[in-house]
Design an enzyme around this catalytic site. Structure first.
Site, PDB file in Angstrom:
ATOM      1  CG  ASN A 263      -1.927   1.068   1.230  1.00 19.03           C
ATOM      2  OD1 ASN A 263      -2.709   1.195   0.307  1.00 19.03           O
ATOM      3  ND2 ASN A 263      -1.942   1.870   2.284  1.00 19.03           N
TER       4      ASN A 263
ATOM      5  CB  ILE B 283      -4.273   3.431  -6.752  1.00 16.90           C
ATOM      6  CG1 ILE B 283      -4.229   3.041  -8.225  1.00 16.90           C
ATOM      7  CG2 ILE B 283      -4.390   2.195  -5.860  1.00 16.90           C
ATOM      8  CD1 ILE B 283      -3.036   2.189  -8.607  1.00 16.90           C
ATOM      9  N   PRO B 284      -6.672   4.728  -4.389  1.00 13.15           N
ATOM     10  CG  PRO B 284      -8.874   4.235  -3.784  1.00 13.15           C
ATOM     11  CD  PRO B 284      -7.885   4.096  -4.910  1.00 13.15           C
ATOM     12  CB  CYS B 285      -2.810   3.928  -0.956  1.00 16.41           C
ATOM     13  SG  CYS B 285      -2.004   5.475  -1.409  1.00 16.41           S
ATOM     14  CG  HIS B 286      -6.640   8.546   0.432  1.00 14.10           C
ATOM     15  ND1 HIS B 286      -6.516   8.382  -0.942  1.00 14.10           N
ATOM     16  CD2 HIS B 286      -7.926   8.909   0.653  1.00 14.10           C
ATOM     17  CE1 HIS B 286      -7.674   8.643  -1.509  1.00 14.10           C
ATOM     18  NE2 HIS B 286      -8.556   8.964  -0.566  1.00 14.10           N
TER      19      HIS B 286
END
Length: 158
Positions: free
Chosen positions: A113, A122-125
């Protein structure tokens, strides 16, 4: 200052914080050998518009091609799974590991991640600890908190 890069397959790199162009070019050279940088910002016009709409709370899903070729198969699987986390919601690192069929590999999932080369798209948050704490964020916890707050405020408004 941030940076965007793409190959002929799609967006391959988003950097949220940069001290200058040289830092971005060094990053590209280290992570994408053979990629020849071209300064054609017109090719990113649509994506910049999408970022603008996202930051105004008017967009919950980006529409662009992505090139995940810089990652290992495990990392690519993690990054694809990140894209399934709905806007305005979070999941845990443990969920992420389970979602790719490696339930005991939550630390490895967290590391993958953190190596996401295309944050926000790519919403790693959206990945946090089981106990609700933020965990880490390569772009800085202040940015992670900002993105989560933005999505939480606009969730359901879009």
């Amino acid at each position: 200052m941030g940076g965007l890069a793409a190959t002929n397959k799609g967006i391959c790199r988003v950097r949220l914080r940069l001290t200058g162009e040289a830092e971005f070019l060094d990053d590209l050279a280290a992570n994408y050998p053979g990629l020849v940088p071209l300064k054609r910002t017109t090719e990113f016009r649509d994506l910049v518009r999408q970022f603008d709409r996202y930051f105004r709370g008017k967009l919950d899903r980006f529409q662009c091609r992505l090139d995940l070729g810089a990652g290992t198969p495990f990392q690519q699987g993690i990054w694809r799974r990140l894209g399934t986390i709905p806007y305005g919601q979070t999941r845990s690192y443990r969920w992420l590991a389970q979602a790719v069929g490696r339930p005991s590999a939550y630390r490895a999932a967290g590391n993958a991640n953190g190596r996401n080369p295309i944050p926000i798209l790519i919403p790693c948050h959206r990945v946090i600890r089981d106990n609700g704490e933020l965990g880490g964020y390569t772009g800085g916890l202040d940015i992670k908190r900002f993105l989560l707050d933005l999505e939480h405020k606009t969730h359901g408004i879009i």
